[in-house]
Design an enzyme around this catalytic site. Structure first.
Site, PDB file in Angstrom:
ATOM      1  N   LYS A 180     -27.762  -7.339   6.381  1.00 50.39           N
ATOM      2  CA  LYS A 180     -28.916  -7.533   7.275  1.00 50.39           C
ATOM      3  C   LYS A 180     -30.054  -7.496   6.437  1.00 50.39           C
ATOM      4  CE  LYS A 180     -32.035  -5.191   9.255  1.00 50.39           C
ATOM      5  NZ  LYS A 180     -33.280  -6.222   9.053  1.00 50.39           N
ATOM      6  N   GLU A 255     -31.931   3.000  -2.579  1.00 45.40           N
ATOM      7  CA  GLU A 255     -32.745   3.012  -3.680  1.00 45.40           C
ATOM      8  C   GLU A 255     -34.073   2.850  -3.028  1.00 45.40           C
ATOM      9  OE1 GLU A 255     -35.450   0.336  -6.059  1.00 45.40           O
ATOM     10  OE2 GLU A 255     -33.566  -0.733  -5.684  1.00 45.40           O
ATOM     11  N   CYS A 289     -40.681  -1.674  -6.320  1.00 46.05           N
ATOM     12  CA  CYS A 289     -40.245  -0.277  -6.167  1.00 46.05           C
ATOM     13  C   CYS A 289     -40.430   0.571  -7.417  1.00 46.05           C
ATOM     14  CB  CYS A 289     -39.226   0.058  -5.426  1.00 46.05           C
ATOM     15  SG  CYS A 289     -37.847  -0.640  -5.864  1.00 46.05           S
ATOM     16  N   GLU A 387     -47.034   5.881  -2.407  1.00 44.87           N
ATOM     17  CA  GLU A 387     -46.917   4.564  -2.720  1.00 44.87           C
ATOM     18  C   GLU A 387     -47.595   3.432  -2.143  1.00 44.87           C
ATOM     19  OE1 GLU A 387     -42.823   2.028  -3.405  1.00 44.87           O
ATOM     20  OE2 GLU A 387     -42.855   2.890  -1.648  1.00 44.87           O
TER      21      GLU A 387
END
Length: 484
Positions: A180, A255, A289, A387
């Site tokens: 997906k 992750e 990231c 973040e």
């Protein structure tokens, strides 16, 4: 660059293209212009069930796992070849879908996606076990077997690469897959489904369901026919993924988010360091990231480096991703752009000094934001601790090596980090103390499928790339044969 023809996307299930059961579709937006590119099928629970059943049937009959590792490897090598043969088309799809500069797509995304499959093709026929010495009068040995059906859920920022980092090892080990992709960026995933089939991957072994996370993604997580989940995405969603998969005791690799620190010591070569610093926070428009949005600088060179950045960063080419000279393209969507704006405004309220940037760039109706450098924030600022996921760099001074390490390790994240120094002993010493899955010295984003990466703390667990990745897609069986 010649235009590409994009057909309306459908689901890829059991080796066949099909519409969603309820006919639902969703728009795909070009982030450089804010316009609709095409529509793709929006999968529901019924469609996810069909995809998992197709993957389960393919696994149970052994059309893939029954092949030798060498045969699987040959097909994966062919996948890599097809990616390279179709490089122009795939690069244009990725650029159009994500807003990546076309030069970046060719140099990074296409190259690494092909390398992913090539690397795991080589590992496919090196899966082995071991004979174990025991005091028993028996022959004891281990063998590695595939897990079954793998749910691969990938994010919007590196669709091709992060799909390959999951599908590659899953297939190398003999598993089947339901992929997906992110609902914002599904186009390359659908194209890859066709290329995998063309390479010789049997029907049902790889299935692609496009749709939203709360519907298609959640249905995939909860499906009892899924044996393992491989997820890349935000830490917040990662917690939900882990909790949901945990209810069924499914193994998960994750992750997740990152907020890497980039440490510059007084003995660093500043001329070289500046290039790495800028790359670390503007690479992929900061939607990385493993980017380096936190710059920690030794006080003796702090003012000098801040001045260099004030001069250099505004000169980074920002613009149309179709222009080969563009380095920074648009954000991948309007919601991502608004998030960056909110953080920069918060920085102003918290006393931050905008060294450069700090505003949208009005260009063709796209979602552009100027690369931004912020100084004078306190370390407990949310802008430093959280973040941002955009082209924003915060800069802080430090006085000692211990303080630098303490500041670097003081956020919840631990995905990547970097060191700029000419002192080899310091590089090794500091690298040992940094809480991160990968540490770069005197550069940034040096990645290769042979080198594992992954997070600690809130950045997740498990490793992608390297032979270590196959550990997450296999189970070990012990066989003990009596010699009496």
């Amino acid at each position: 660059m010649s235009p590409i023809e994009i057909e309306p996307g459908r689901l890829f299930v059991g080796g066949r293209w099909r519409d969603a059961a309820d006919g639902a579709r969703t728009e795909v937006i070009d982030p450089s212009r804010g316009t609709v590119v095409t529509t793709v099928a929006e999968a529901g629970a019924t469609d996810v069930d069909a995809a998992v059943r197709a993957a389960r049937e393919a696994f149970d009959v052994g059309t893939w796992s029954g092949l030798s590792g060498r045969e699987r490897g040959r097909i994966l090598y062919r996948v890599a070849e097809l990616i390279r043969e179709n490089a122009d088309e795939l690069a244009q799809l990725e650029s159009l879908d994500v807003g990546k500069p076309i030069s970046l797509c060719h140099a990074v995304d296409i190259t690494n996606a092909a390398n992913d499959y090539e690397h795991f093709a080589a590992l496919a026929h090196s899966l082995d076990g071991a004979v174990r010495d025991t005091p028993m009068n028996a022959l004891a040995y281990t063998k590695r077997e595939p897990l079954g059906v793998v749910a691969a859920i990938t994010p919007f920022n590196f669709p091709l690469i992060l799909a390959g980092s999951k599908i590659g090892p899953a297939l190398a080990a003999g598993n089947t897959v339901v992929h997906k992709p992110a609902d914002e960026t599904p186009l390359s995933a659908l194209r890859m489904a066709g290329l995998l089939q063309k390479a010789g991957v049997p029907d049902g072994v790889v299935n692609v369901v496009t749709g939203t996370g709360p519907v298609a993604g959640d249905a995939l997580l909860r499906h009892r026919g899924v044996d393992k989940v491989a997820f890349t995405g935000s830490t917040a969603i990662g917690r939900h993924v882990a909790a949901t998969a945990g209810e069924a005791l499914k193994p998960v690799t994750m992750e997740l988010g990152g907020n890497a620190a980039h440490l510059v010591f007084e003995d660093a070569d500043l001329e070289k360091a500046v290039g790495a610093i800028i790359k670390a926070f503007v690479f992929n428009t900061g939607q990385f990231c493993m980017g380096g949005p936190r710059l920690l600088v030794a006080r003796p060179v702090y003012a000098t480096l801040l001045g260099i950045l004030a001069d250099a960063v505004p000169g980074v080419p920002v613009g149309d991703p179709r222009d080969p000279g563009t380095v920074v393209g648009p954000m991948a969507g309007e919601k991502h752009l608004k998030k960056v704006e909110e953080y920069v405004e918060l920085a102003r309220k918290e006393g931050g000094r905008i060294v450069c940037g700090g505003e949208r760039l009005d260009l063709d109706g796209g979602f552009y934001y100027k690369p931004t450098v912020i100084a004078d924030l306190s370390h407990d600022s949310r802008v430093i601790q959280e973040e941002i996921f955009g082209p924003v760099l915060t800069v802080q001074p430090f006085d000692t090596e211990d303080e630098a390490v303490e500041l670097a390790n003081s956020t919840p994240y631990g995905l990547a980090s970097g060191i700029q120094t000419s002192n080899l002993a310091r590089a090794h010493r500091v690298a040992d103390r940094l809480q991160a899955g990968i540490v770069w010295v005197n550069d940034w984003a040096m990645l290769d499928p042979a080198v594992p990466f992954g997070g600690v703390k809130d950045s997740g667990y498990g490793r992608e790339y390297g032979p270590e990745a196959l550990d997450a897609y296999t189970k070990v069986k012990s066989v003990v044969v009596s010699l009496d």
